[in-house]
Scaffold this active site. Sequence first.
Site, PDB file in Angstrom:
ATOM      1  N   GLY A 215       2.243  47.681  50.508  1.00  0.00           N
ATOM      2  CA  GLY A 215       2.282  48.131  49.123  1.00  0.00           C
ATOM      3  C   GLY A 215       1.271  47.402  48.249  1.00  0.00           C
ATOM      4  N   GLY A 217       0.147  45.034  45.778  1.00  0.00           N
ATOM      5  CA  GLY A 217       0.700  43.776  45.288  1.00  0.00           C
ATOM      6  C   GLY A 217       0.223  42.629  46.147  1.00  0.00           C
ATOM      7  CD  GLU A 238       0.777  52.084  47.887  1.00  0.00           C
ATOM      8  OE1 GLU A 238       0.608  52.725  46.835  1.00  0.00           O
ATOM      9  OE2 GLU A 238       1.831  51.473  48.140  1.00  0.00           O
ATOM     10  N   GLY A 336       3.887  54.243  44.814  1.00  0.00           N
ATOM     11  CA  GLY A 336       4.280  54.764  46.123  1.00  0.00           C
ATOM     12  C   GLY A 336       5.462  54.056  46.733  1.00  0.00           C
TER      13      GLY A 336
END
Length: 626
Positions: A215, A217, A238, A336
């Site tokens: 993710g 981050g 992603e 997402g």
Amino acid sequence: MAWREIYDQRRTSAKRALKAVRRGARVFVGSACAEPRALVSALLERADDLHDVEILHFVTLGQADYTDQRFDRRFRHNAFFVGPATREAVHQARADYTPIFMHQIGALFKSRELELDAALIQVSPPDEHGFVSLGIGVDVARSAAESAGRVIAQVNRHMPRTMGNSYLHVRQIHAFVEQDEPLMEFVYPPADAVGQKIAQLAARLVDDGDTVHIGYGHIPYQALSHLGDKRELGFHTEVVSDAFIDLIENGVVTGSRKTLLPGRIVCSFCIGSRRVYDYVDRNPIFLFLPSEQVYDPLEIARNQRMVSLGSAMEVDLSGQVSAESGGYHFYSGIGGRLDFIRGAAMSPGGRSVICLPSTDRQASQSRIVPRLAEGAGVIATRGDVDYIVTEYGIAYLHGKSIRERALALINIAHPRFRAQLLASAKENAYVYPDQILLSAEQDLYPEWAEADETLKGGLTVHIRPIRPTDEVLIQEFFYTHSDETIYNRYFRPVRALPHVTAQGLVNVDYRQHMALVATTGPIGKEKIIGVGRYSLGDESGLAEVAYTISDAYQGLGLGGVLQKHLTAYAKRQGAPGFWAVSFGSNKAMLSVFGKLGPYTKTVIEPGIWRVEHWFPAEKPQDDGGD
């Protein structure tokens, strides 16, 4: 007309191209590091001629000058994901945030429900067939380019040509502005010790052959640096960045066991340094696909053993996750996260992981909370997430009761807040009114004592200190015992192990009282098959020991393994030796105890012995002196 003629006819300056943007227009701007900065600058130069122009972004990593107060009547930013540069404007109501699932944005554009007057994108120069590439920013830009009334492209020789569904023909673009400039670069902030620890723990939940989502981050991204010992990983994710390169080059990432698009890294956009931009250029291992495909939970679920690593801001004691806002202040977006959480849940063998520090940056507030902050949005419900990871450990929530998950989450909260969280859990009737948690005031858990061992027959077991969250497991372990095993352990028939007794067995101080368990099964789904424990306090100074092995696993050498690790632990704590009470007829127990070395025995009563072993004195280390 040949594509070259079309291209030449539509080639123009940024100033002329942006004249197509009218007052009240809705304009999409390419995302992240693919932002067409030359076009954005030209749009800002037209500010005095414009009013109420809405600027839509997926995520902004640039300066976002259009959110400045001086442009308040000229531009209004609308973010699908709130980036660092636009966060303050959203907080001050000078910009908007539209919460929406990433896989739905394309349909929003194509259906004209959100009609785009113009799309500003950045592309590579056309190839010999007249196709340009969206390069590192396919995401929602492709749908925007296919839907907008007018498409204006900055043609930049620095934009790589990426493989996948990243190509547009020059006929699909209304104006070309040739402007070469270095692509925006993004460097993830270095993780501190807390972030590194979380990333290390999260990486333990990834197995060889898994397909992984990282993710957006810095903590999930940091987990990439801890995957170097894995094999045959795949990625359906992603965003890709620099850390992927070494994993590919070192053979960690092959995608050979992916069930959807094997051998290919599926992604939507790329951020990082020039190194990764050069690496993805014409590299067939990468497939850059539109968001409606990459983020579609049904598409994600086609990957078996899909593992999603994401981040969050808060988790409450029932397992609800907040990630897009801190209270009423929007911090990021839906993005997402839930798409991948749901996709992983539907994937055979899939699992979702949420990572977060146990406290805020000032260590003044816990991120494991009794209830989410007022105004906070629930990004994932109680039934969505499998694992929560902080620097204090891993909590498995899937299929667990409110009592089990509350205790698991308290156990990975910062020690300073555990007593308060336990009190809240009692107040809300989440746990037993008499629930205890000896580790509430400080972090006692000795992670260094964990180890893997292989028993006779090849069975691998995990040896670790017992945890307060093992109460249900220890009860399940007890009820596997035969009457003979119970009698040998407790010297009397014992028919039940109620909560009040069980919680006393799993809450130890790891010093005077210690227990090691042997488990089988993956993290969160373990079962206890053996326990070795000691207790100091005997007048002799020795520690009393006892071992219990599940009937189905006796005869595999597990008692000796537990004793080996318990002995090493006890010596480290300064215990001088062990004593135990055993039936004289309990040959298995006496055989295990005898592996310590010579021991003495005292007959307590007919048939019952007290056996003692004093650890040999450690030989002094040779310091190399004369």
